[in-house]
Design a protein around this motif. Structure first.
Motif, PDB file in Angstrom:
ATOM      1  N   GLN A  18      -4.753   5.099 -13.113  1.00 21.21           N
ATOM      2  CA  GLN A  18      -4.560   6.509 -12.763  1.00 21.21           C
ATOM      3  C   GLN A  18      -3.351   7.105 -13.479  1.00 21.21           C
ATOM      4  O   GLN A  18      -2.984   8.255 -13.225  1.00 21.21           O
ATOM      5  N   GLY A  19      -2.726   6.323 -14.330  1.00 21.48           N
ATOM      6  CA  GLY A  19      -1.625   6.844 -15.137  1.00 21.48           C
ATOM      7  C   GLY A  19      -0.319   7.000 -14.382  1.00 21.48           C
ATOM      8  O   GLY A  19       0.545   7.768 -14.781  1.00 21.48           O
ATOM      9  N   ASN A  20      -0.151   6.254 -13.284  1.00 24.45           N
ATOM     10  CA  ASN A  20       1.066   6.404 -12.483  1.00 24.45           C
ATOM     11  C   ASN A  20       2.189   5.470 -12.917  1.00 24.45           C
ATOM     12  O   ASN A  20       3.331   5.672 -12.541  1.00 24.45           O
ATOM     13  N   GLY A  21       1.840   4.439 -13.674  1.00 21.55           N
ATOM     14  CA  GLY A  21       2.849   3.454 -14.055  1.00 21.55           C
ATOM     15  C   GLY A  21       3.021   3.404 -15.558  1.00 21.55           C
ATOM     16  O   GLY A  21       2.106   3.723 -16.310  1.00 21.55           O
TER      17      GLY A  21
ATOM     18  N   VAL B 261       6.547  -6.029 -11.161  1.00 18.60           N
ATOM     19  CA  VAL B 261       7.397  -4.834 -11.101  1.00 18.60           C
ATOM     20  C   VAL B 261       6.741  -3.772 -11.985  1.00 18.60           C
ATOM     21  O   VAL B 261       6.245  -4.088 -13.068  1.00 18.60           O
ATOM     22  N   ILE B 262       6.660  -2.550 -11.490  1.00 22.27           N
ATOM     23  CA  ILE B 262       6.017  -1.461 -12.233  1.00 22.27           C
ATOM     24  C   ILE B 262       6.961  -0.273 -12.273  1.00 22.27           C
ATOM     25  O   ILE B 262       7.422   0.196 -11.225  1.00 22.27           O
ATOM     26  N   THR B 263       7.255   0.226 -13.483  1.00 23.10           N
ATOM     27  CA  THR B 263       8.077   1.443 -13.557  1.00 23.10           C
ATOM     28  C   THR B 263       7.148   2.653 -13.435  1.00 23.10           C
ATOM     29  O   THR B 263       6.051   2.667 -13.982  1.00 23.10           O
ATOM     30  N   VAL B 264       7.592   3.647 -12.682  1.00 29.22           N
ATOM     31  CA  VAL B 264       6.787   4.858 -12.491  1.00 29.22           C
ATOM     32  C   VAL B 264       6.810   5.665 -13.795  1.00 29.22           C
ATOM     33  O   VAL B 264       7.858   5.786 -14.437  1.00 29.22           O
ATOM     34  N   ASP B 265       5.644   6.185 -14.186  1.00 25.32           N
ATOM     35  CA  ASP B 265       5.515   6.833 -15.489  1.00 25.32           C
ATOM     36  C   ASP B 265       6.330   8.133 -15.574  1.00 25.32           C
ATOM     37  O   ASP B 265       6.028   9.106 -14.877  1.00 25.32           O
TER      38      ASP B 265
ATOM     39  N   ASN C 133      10.770  13.794 -13.016  1.00 20.42           N
ATOM     40  CA  ASN C 133      11.963  13.666 -12.169  1.00 20.42           C
ATOM     41  C   ASN C 133      12.444  12.245 -11.994  1.00 20.42           C
ATOM     42  O   ASN C 133      13.502  12.020 -11.423  1.00 20.42           O
ATOM     43  N   VAL C 134      11.660  11.257 -12.407  1.00 19.53           N
ATOM     44  CA  VAL C 134      12.080   9.884 -12.104  1.00 19.53           C
ATOM     45  C   VAL C 134      13.258   9.489 -12.984  1.00 19.53           C
ATOM     46  O   VAL C 134      13.463  10.014 -14.076  1.00 19.53           O
ATOM     47  N   ASN C 135      14.009   8.535 -12.475  1.00 15.70           N
ATOM     48  CA  ASN C 135      15.139   7.976 -13.204  1.00 15.70           C
ATOM     49  C   ASN C 135      14.597   6.842 -14.076  1.00 15.70           C
ATOM     50  O   ASN C 135      14.637   5.681 -13.695  1.00 15.70           O
ATOM     51  N   ALA C 136      14.069   7.220 -15.264  1.00 16.37           N
ATOM     52  CA  ALA C 136      13.375   6.238 -16.096  1.00 16.37           C
ATOM     53  C   ALA C 136      14.326   5.157 -16.595  1.00 16.37           C
ATOM     54  O   ALA C 136      13.980   3.972 -16.612  1.00 16.37           O
ATOM     55  N   ALA C 137      15.539   5.557 -16.984  1.00 19.04           N
ATOM     56  CA  ALA C 137      16.496   4.573 -17.495  1.00 19.04           C
ATOM     57  C   ALA C 137      16.836   3.558 -16.405  1.00 19.04           C
ATOM     58  O   ALA C 137      16.880   2.349 -16.659  1.00 19.04           O
ATOM     59  N   GLY C 138      17.034   4.051 -15.181  1.00 21.94           N
ATOM     60  CA  GLY C 138      17.353   3.155 -14.078  1.00 21.94           C
ATOM     61  C   GLY C 138      16.188   2.237 -13.745  1.00 21.94           C
ATOM     62  O   GLY C 138      16.372   1.055 -13.461  1.00 21.94           O
ATOM     63  N   ALA C 139      14.964   2.792 -13.781  1.00 26.04           N
ATOM     64  CA  ALA C 139      13.780   1.991 -13.486  1.00 26.04           C
ATOM     65  C   ALA C 139      13.622   0.879 -14.508  1.00 26.04           C
ATOM     66  O   ALA C 139      13.352  -0.283 -14.162  1.00 26.04           O
ATOM     67  N   ASN C 140      13.823   1.210 -15.793  1.00 23.68           N
ATOM     68  CA  ASN C 140      13.718   0.193 -16.833  1.00 23.68           C
ATOM     69  C   ASN C 140      14.801  -0.863 -16.684  1.00 23.68           C
ATOM     70  O   ASN C 140      14.552  -2.052 -16.903  1.00 23.68           O
TER      71      ASN C 140
ATOM     72  N   GLY D 177       0.829  -1.204   0.000  1.00 24.46           N
ATOM     73  CA  GLY D 177       0.000   0.000   0.000  1.00 24.46           C
ATOM     74  C   GLY D 177       0.857   1.246   0.000  1.00 24.46           C
ATOM     75  O   GLY D 177       0.671   2.160  -0.820  1.00 24.46           O
ATOM     76  N   ALA D 178       1.852   1.284   0.904  1.00 22.29           N
ATOM     77  CA  ALA D 178       2.729   2.446   1.001  1.00 22.29           C
ATOM     78  C   ALA D 178       3.596   2.563  -0.248  1.00 22.29           C
ATOM     79  O   ALA D 178       3.849   3.670  -0.736  1.00 22.29           O
ATOM     80  N   ALA D 179       4.072   1.436  -0.786  1.00 28.65           N
ATOM     81  CA  ALA D 179       4.931   1.470  -1.972  1.00 28.65           C
ATOM     82  C   ALA D 179       4.184   2.079  -3.154  1.00 28.65           C
ATOM     83  O   ALA D 179       4.718   2.917  -3.885  1.00 28.65           O
ATOM     84  N   LEU D 180       2.918   1.677  -3.329  1.00 31.75           N
ATOM     85  CA  LEU D 180       2.130   2.242  -4.430  1.00 31.75           C
ATOM     86  C   LEU D 180       1.866   3.730  -4.186  1.00 31.75           C
ATOM     87  O   LEU D 180       1.876   4.531  -5.126  1.00 31.75           O
ATOM     88  N   ALA D 181       1.648   4.114  -2.937  1.00 29.43           N
ATOM     89  CA  ALA D 181       1.417   5.533  -2.624  1.00 29.43           C
ATOM     90  C   ALA D 181       2.668   6.350  -2.920  1.00 29.43           C
ATOM     91  O   ALA D 181       2.589   7.465  -3.450  1.00 29.43           O
ATOM     92  N   ILE D 182       3.844   5.794  -2.586  1.00 30.67           N
ATOM     93  CA  ILE D 182       5.106   6.489  -2.867  1.00 30.67           C
ATOM     94  C   ILE D 182       5.286   6.643  -4.374  1.00 30.67           C
ATOM     95  O   ILE D 182       5.650   7.703  -4.876  1.00 30.67           O
ATOM     96  N   GLY D 183       4.969   5.558  -5.130  1.00 30.33           N
ATOM     97  CA  GLY D 183       5.071   5.617  -6.588  1.00 30.33           C
ATOM     98  C   GLY D 183       4.096   6.619  -7.182  1.00 30.33           C
ATOM     99  O   GLY D 183       4.413   7.320  -8.142  1.00 30.33           O
ATOM    100  N   ALA D 184       2.906   6.717  -6.588  1.00 28.00           N
ATOM    101  CA  ALA D 184       1.859   7.592  -7.129  1.00 28.00           C
ATOM    102  C   ALA D 184       2.179   9.068  -6.925  1.00 28.00           C
ATOM    103  O   ALA D 184       1.501   9.929  -7.463  1.00 28.00           O
ATOM    104  N   ARG D 185       3.199   9.369  -6.114  1.00 26.24           N
ATOM    105  CA  ARG D 185       3.645  10.756  -5.970  1.00 26.24           C
ATOM    106  C   ARG D 185       4.912  11.006  -6.763  1.00 26.24           C
ATOM    107  O   ARG D 185       5.479  12.091  -6.697  1.00 26.24           O
ATOM    108  N   GLY D 186       5.395   9.980  -7.449  1.00 22.20           N
ATOM    109  CA  GLY D 186       6.659  10.125  -8.164  1.00 22.20           C
ATOM    110  C   GLY D 186       7.859  10.145  -7.235  1.00 22.20           C
ATOM    111  O   GLY D 186       8.939  10.562  -7.619  1.00 22.20           O
ATOM    112  N   ASP D 187       7.691   9.651  -6.001  1.00 26.76           N
ATOM    113  CA  ASP D 187       8.793   9.645  -5.037  1.00 26.76           C
ATOM    114  C   ASP D 187       9.691   8.422  -5.175  1.00 26.76           C
ATOM    115  O   ASP D 187      10.656   8.275  -4.434  1.00 26.76           O
ATOM    116  N   ALA D 188       9.342   7.503  -6.088  1.00 29.59           N
ATOM    117  CA  ALA D 188      10.209   6.359  -6.369  1.00 29.59           C
ATOM    118  C   ALA D 188      10.293   6.213  -7.880  1.00 29.59           C
ATOM    119  O   ALA D 188       9.493   6.792  -8.618  1.00 29.59           O
ATOM    120  N   ASP D 189      11.293   5.438  -8.342  1.00 30.02           N
ATOM    121  CA  ASP D 189      11.445   5.219  -9.782  1.00 30.02           C
ATOM    122  C   ASP D 189      10.713   3.964 -10.225  1.00 30.02           C
ATOM    123  O   ASP D 189      10.265   3.857 -11.363  1.00 30.02           O
TER     124      ASP D 189
END
Lengths: 278, 232
Positions: free
Chosen positions: A94-97, A221-225, A231-238, A66-78
């Motif tokens: 919701q377009g977060n991933g 595993v879900i990469t943050v959109d 601000n997310v590190n998209a290359a690192g997330a992928n 629950g918390a991990a998805l909430a962190i991702g939904a704010r863009g606070d994780a990659d």
């Protein structure tokens, strides 16, 4: 005295590393994930291996689905690694991933005290939960919005019972700790198989219900959109998502824990569809 | 009982063999709490000395805020620092979430009020005649401050040690902002909690033993410094 402190402070700051990281080509990948991933020990070994094979450094926070998805939904994780398919689908809608990939599964087991006072052994999971509620036998719930907690609440919903009352105890703690509480209180609880295997020798609880299709526990595993959160590190997330579904990682997951527990803790599923796993 | 005996045995073997996990958690704890304590001494001693010497409206109010700060719950500090350093927060650009820097910041907020408050009390309890004498001899304000701090150095050492003792044993804030990353932000307390939930009691006992030893060492140093000059 003051000069000595100044000198100490200066080397202390050096030991602490650079205070501001550059934002281009960031090597740091921030992963928000679930406690069972860390408690099983799989996170630590995969993190070390990922850092060896790629130029990235993994910063993982194990907080519960629950918390991990909430962190991702704010863009606070990659990138997030979680196990609650319904919540994950809502998160995607919701377009977060950006990418959502099936990685592995294990299964949940219903544990109880050796005497099995509510007589649930061998029942299917829904009848077992109904029997526990009818007997008002103590049941320990995680109560922390983790993937396991969400999964358990969904099972209760499907039985048509809203668990409440003194027999239904919300421990609000991690899986390993919850097993200790359940064992000490001679109570029933729902656990992922991996954590139970890891703790089996230390607790007085046994598996009463298992291998029932509704108990399959799937990890994605879900990469943050990066479109929504620039601000997310998209290359690192992928890189991390690709690492998790790579053939070598999948082979490693299949073998993880066999030497210690005699059976694997997780089953690799990369490339399969959700329906195939169930 | 078996668990305790078995745990103690494993703890001993891990300590003797200098197990890398135990070593990493110990050094991380010392680095983070050491820096946080140093920062709170460097900033907190002057601030406490100033608070102890000056008189202005609102001083008592400020002191009571500092005293409240001495009892700040670590999880509350952890929550605030986490919200500040998340990327969506005001200090998001620093990218400090899950780093030692964030842990230092949180532990600094926990240790600094103790250093400020105890320093203020120590400076205040010096004989006021000394201040009078110093100004009669023509000492500048800064010189006076320096001499008074030197005069109060033992209570100030106690303040620093109290701050260090509090943050080295702290878990709530460090876990929330540091994320307990193996080999980086995993310190003694967070490693003990994790090993306990994993059921690895041997390793947990080894770490707990080291933590106790550190807390004991801190108190021994303080006690030694305090008793060294006891009149015979």
């Amino acid at each position: 005295m003051i000069r000595a402190f100044g000198a100490l402070l200066a080397c202390a700051l050096v030991a602490c590393g650079p205070l501001v990281q550059t934002s281009v080509n960031r090597p740091e990948v921030l992963l928000a994930t679930t406690t069972s991933f860390q408690d099983s020990g799989l996170l630590d070994v995969l993190a070390a291996d990922f850092q060896k094979r790629t130029p990235y450094r993994l910063r993982a926070t194990a907080v519960g689905t629950g918390a991990a998805l909430a962190i991702g939904a704010r863009g606070d994780a990659d990138v997030v690694f979680v196990h609650a398919p319904n919540e994950e689908l809502a998160y995607m809608q919701q377009g977060n991933g950006e990418r959502r990939l099936l990685v592995m599964h294990n299964d949940f087991v219903l544990l109880g005290p050796p005497g099995d006072p509510a007589h649930v052994r061998g029942k299917n999971i829904f009848d077992a939960l109904r029997a526990i509620a009818a007997a008002r036998a103590t049941f320990i719930s995680r109560g922390d919005k983790s993937g396991t907690d969400i999964f358990e609440k969904n099972l209760w919903k499907q039985t048509g019972i809203a668990p409440a009352g003194p027999w239904y105890v919300e421990a609000a703690t991690g899986m390993g700790q919850t097993l200790t509480v359940a064992s000490e209180k001679r109570a029933y609880t729902l656990s992922d198989r991996g954590t139970f295997l890891a703790r089996r020798g230390q607790i007085e609880a046994e598996i009463l219900v298992q291998r029932d299709p509704p108990l399959i526990n799937v990890y994605h595993v879900i990469t943050v959109d990066p479109q929504k959160f620039p601000n997310v590190n998209a290359a690192g997330a992928n890189a991390f998502a690709d690492y998790m579904v790579s053939a070598e990682t999948q082979r490693f997951i299949a073998a993880f824990g066999v030497d210690k527990y005699g059976e694997p803790l997780f089953f690799p599923d990369a490339g399969k569809s959700d329906a195939e796993v169930h | 009982m078996d668990l305790i005996v078995q745990g103690l045995g494993e703890a001993a073997s891990r300590l003797v063999s200098l197990d890398p996990d135990v070593r990493e958690a110990t050094s991380a704890a010392l680095v983070v709490s050491g820096i946080a304590t140093m920062l709170s001494v460097v900033t907190g001693v002057p601030a406490g000395a100033w608070l102890g010497l000056s008189s202005f409206p609102g001083r008592k109010f400020l002191l009571s805020i500092v005293n409240t700060g001495m009892g700040l719950p670590p999880v509350v500090v952890g929550l605030f620092v986490a919200v500040l350093v998340w990327r969506s927060g005001p200090f998001g650009a620093l990218d400090w979430y899950c780093t030692r820097q964030a842990m230092v910041a949180a532990q600094y907020l926990l240790a600094a009020p103790t250093v400020v408050g105890l320093t203020a009390i120590a400076i205040q309890s010096i004989d006021p005649m000394l201040r009078l004498q110093l100004s009669a001899l023509g000492a500048t304000r800064l010189q006076t401050l320096g001499i008074l701090v030197r005069e109060a150095r033992l209570p100030i050492l106690t303040a620093a040690m109290a701050g260090f003792g509090a943050v080295i044993s702290e878990i709530g804030a460090s876990l929330m902002v540091g994320c307990n990353i193996k080999g980086d932000t995993r310190i003694l307390t967070t490693a003990i909690a994790l090993d306990t939930s994993k059921g690895e009691f041997g390793s947990a006992f080894a770490l707990a033993f080291i933590l106790l030893l550190l807390v004991f060492a801190v108190n021994a140093v303080t006690t030694w410094a305090q008793q060294r000059r006891r009149p015979l």
